[in-house]
Design a protein around this motif. Sequence first.
Motif, PDB file in Angstrom:
ATOM      1  N   GLY A 121       0.840  -1.198   0.000  1.00  0.00           N
ATOM      2  CA  GLY A 121       0.000   0.000   0.000  1.00  0.00           C
ATOM      3  C   GLY A 121       0.862   1.230   0.000  1.00  0.00           C
ATOM      4  O   GLY A 121       1.809   1.355  -0.776  1.00  0.00           O
ATOM      5  N   ALA A 122       0.561   2.151   0.903  1.00  0.00           N
ATOM      6  CA  ALA A 122       1.354   3.372   1.040  1.00  0.00           C
ATOM      7  C   ALA A 122       1.830   3.488   2.475  1.00  0.00           C
ATOM      8  O   ALA A 122       1.170   3.032   3.407  1.00  0.00           O
ATOM      9  N   THR A 123       2.974   4.115   2.632  1.00  0.00           N
ATOM     10  CA  THR A 123       3.570   4.293   3.960  1.00  0.00           C
ATOM     11  C   THR A 123       4.040   5.733   4.094  1.00  0.00           C
ATOM     12  O   THR A 123       4.489   6.343   3.122  1.00  0.00           O
ATOM     13  N   MET A 124       3.923   6.275   5.295  1.00  0.00           N
ATOM     14  CA  MET A 124       4.423   7.620   5.583  1.00  0.00           C
ATOM     15  C   MET A 124       5.797   7.534   6.234  1.00  0.00           C
ATOM     16  O   MET A 124       6.025   6.690   7.102  1.00  0.00           O
ATOM     17  N   PHE A 125       6.682   8.441   5.808  1.00  0.00           N
ATOM     18  CA  PHE A 125       8.039   8.485   6.340  1.00  0.00           C
ATOM     19  C   PHE A 125       8.356   9.895   6.831  1.00  0.00           C
ATOM     20  O   PHE A 125       7.966  10.884   6.195  1.00  0.00           O
ATOM     21  N   LEU A 126       9.075   9.986   7.924  1.00  0.00           N
ATOM     22  CA  LEU A 126       9.598  11.259   8.427  1.00  0.00           C
ATOM     23  C   LEU A 126      11.011  11.434   7.879  1.00  0.00           C
ATOM     24  O   LEU A 126      11.905  10.636   8.167  1.00  0.00           O
ATOM     25  N   VAL A 127      11.206  12.476   7.076  1.00  0.00           N
ATOM     26  CA  VAL A 127      12.475  12.674   6.380  1.00  0.00           C
ATOM     27  C   VAL A 127      12.999  14.076   6.677  1.00  0.00           C
ATOM     28  O   VAL A 127      12.306  15.071   6.429  1.00  0.00           O
TER      29      VAL A 127
ATOM     30  N   LEU B 266       6.429   6.443   9.902  1.00  0.00           N
ATOM     31  CA  LEU B 266       5.422   7.057  10.769  1.00  0.00           C
ATOM     32  C   LEU B 266       4.240   6.110  10.873  1.00  0.00           C
ATOM     33  O   LEU B 266       3.584   5.807   9.865  1.00  0.00           O
ATOM     34  N   GLY B 267       3.970   5.623  12.070  1.00  0.00           N
ATOM     35  CA  GLY B 267       2.913   4.633  12.247  1.00  0.00           C
ATOM     36  C   GLY B 267       3.380   3.275  11.773  1.00  0.00           C
ATOM     37  O   GLY B 267       4.490   2.840  12.082  1.00  0.00           O
ATOM     38  N   GLU B 268       2.540   2.604  10.984  1.00  0.00           N
ATOM     39  CA  GLU B 268       2.852   1.262  10.506  1.00  0.00           C
ATOM     40  C   GLU B 268       3.012   1.249   8.986  1.00  0.00           C
ATOM     41  O   GLU B 268       2.387   2.042   8.274  1.00  0.00           O
ATOM     42  N   VAL B 269       3.836   0.341   8.521  1.00  0.00           N
ATOM     43  CA  VAL B 269       4.042   0.177   7.086  1.00  0.00           C
ATOM     44  C   VAL B 269       2.723  -0.269   6.436  1.00  0.00           C
ATOM     45  O   VAL B 269       2.007  -1.122   6.948  1.00  0.00           O
ATOM     46  N   GLY B 270       2.408   0.358   5.295  1.00  0.00           N
ATOM     47  CA  GLY B 270       1.230  -0.033   4.531  1.00  0.00           C
ATOM     48  C   GLY B 270      -0.056   0.666   4.911  1.00  0.00           C
ATOM     49  O   GLY B 270      -1.086   0.472   4.262  1.00  0.00           O
ATOM     50  N   LEU B 271      -0.020   1.508   5.955  1.00  0.00           N
ATOM     51  CA  LEU B 271      -1.249   2.152   6.418  1.00  0.00           C
ATOM     52  C   LEU B 271      -1.283   3.647   6.096  1.00  0.00           C
ATOM     53  O   LEU B 271      -2.052   4.404   6.692  1.00  0.00           O
TER      54      LEU B 271
END
Length: 421
Positions: free
Chosen positions: A187-193, A233-238
């Motif tokens: 799915g999609a994942t959020m990352f802090l960069v 950020l949070g869980e992978v795929g969410l």
Amino acid sequence: MPHHTLPAEYEDLRMRTRAFIRDVVIPAEPRSGERLNDVTRDQLQAAAKAAGVFAPHVPREYGGQGLPLEYWSPIFQECGYSPIGASILNCMAPDEGNMHMLGLIASEAQKQRYLLPLAAGTSRSCFAMTEPHPGAGSDPAALQTRATKIDGGWSITGHKRFTSGAEDAAFCIVMARTQGHGDSPAGATMFLVDMTNPGVRLGRMIHTTDRAISGGHPHVHFDDCVVADDAVLGEVGLGFRYAQVRLGPARLTHCMRWLGLARRSLDIALDRAERREIFGSPLKDLGLAQELIAQCVIDIETSDAIIETTGTLLASDPKAGSALSSVAKVHCSEAIYRVIDRAIQICGGDGVSDALPLAGYLNEVRPFRIYDGSNETHKWAISRRASAHRAREVAAGAPYLADVDAEFEFDRDAAVVGRGL
């Protein structure tokens, strides 16, 4: 006049915010077309902290005023009475939406590293989801940016645009498509960069009509941008689920802030109509002006009502509140524009000149019909939800009301008795 729904402690915050905006912020507003400089912002933010009105939406443990979501609107409207008010009180997009999401989803270590300085106003942020065509825009499912799992972390590659605030940001929340990994779904994942990451490159600036968001709306490139596992950020795929956590309230806070600007625009028009005479009578007594004023009041009050309803629902049922926020976003973005446009009309030639700030206000609010999903996209989603909801009702036994060929029995005697005849 006291606000009709605010508890006493939050009514006190609203009135202190109103006084601060009108007595301190408005006199410091930059001239039309200019941006607020960093020195002035820092001075005004320090004054806001001293006045106890800084970061109204942030929990007290992170330095804010601890205002519950269902009470944001009256205070955010007071902030929005000045185009720079939300920036001074640290409740401006995209930082406000990022703070809200970090507070709900981030780990404690991420909160200490990213949320604390953001809430304190010592750093800024951006949110990278929109991409050049055919990537994600109004349709998030078209996401093109990819994050690939590597030893100890992830490599992100993609091209974002309209990344509001990126030029001044210390970090970015990046939405990227990911493959399934272990127990995590695809799915999609959020990352802090961090924006200092060598894989992050600022691209061309996009020049827009609005000026209130510091840091502009540039392109941002992620070229084999390597981050550690703890950047997730949070869980992978969410990521898509988290996007709704952010976007529902973020749409609504735009409505709140700009409704405050609509109120100021009407105040300017009312002052003009009070003292301006034309054809031998005050402008306020002419029917055409009264029609414009009345329609402004109607648009403001209906916007206020749907914002309040949506905010209350978001606080108790985020999924339903997010759906209603689409309705609020469409209504308010169009209604607020109409209010400012009418205020310009009432003020005549001065309304479109730099003698009054109204033309600048119109430039600020016009993009809202596009930002956070175009109104057309939201209307498409609103229509689909309405159709699906009605179909479920009929399937569950509700009468089908459009069958013009059905025979309805009519008991005349019962109808007569029912009318007392």
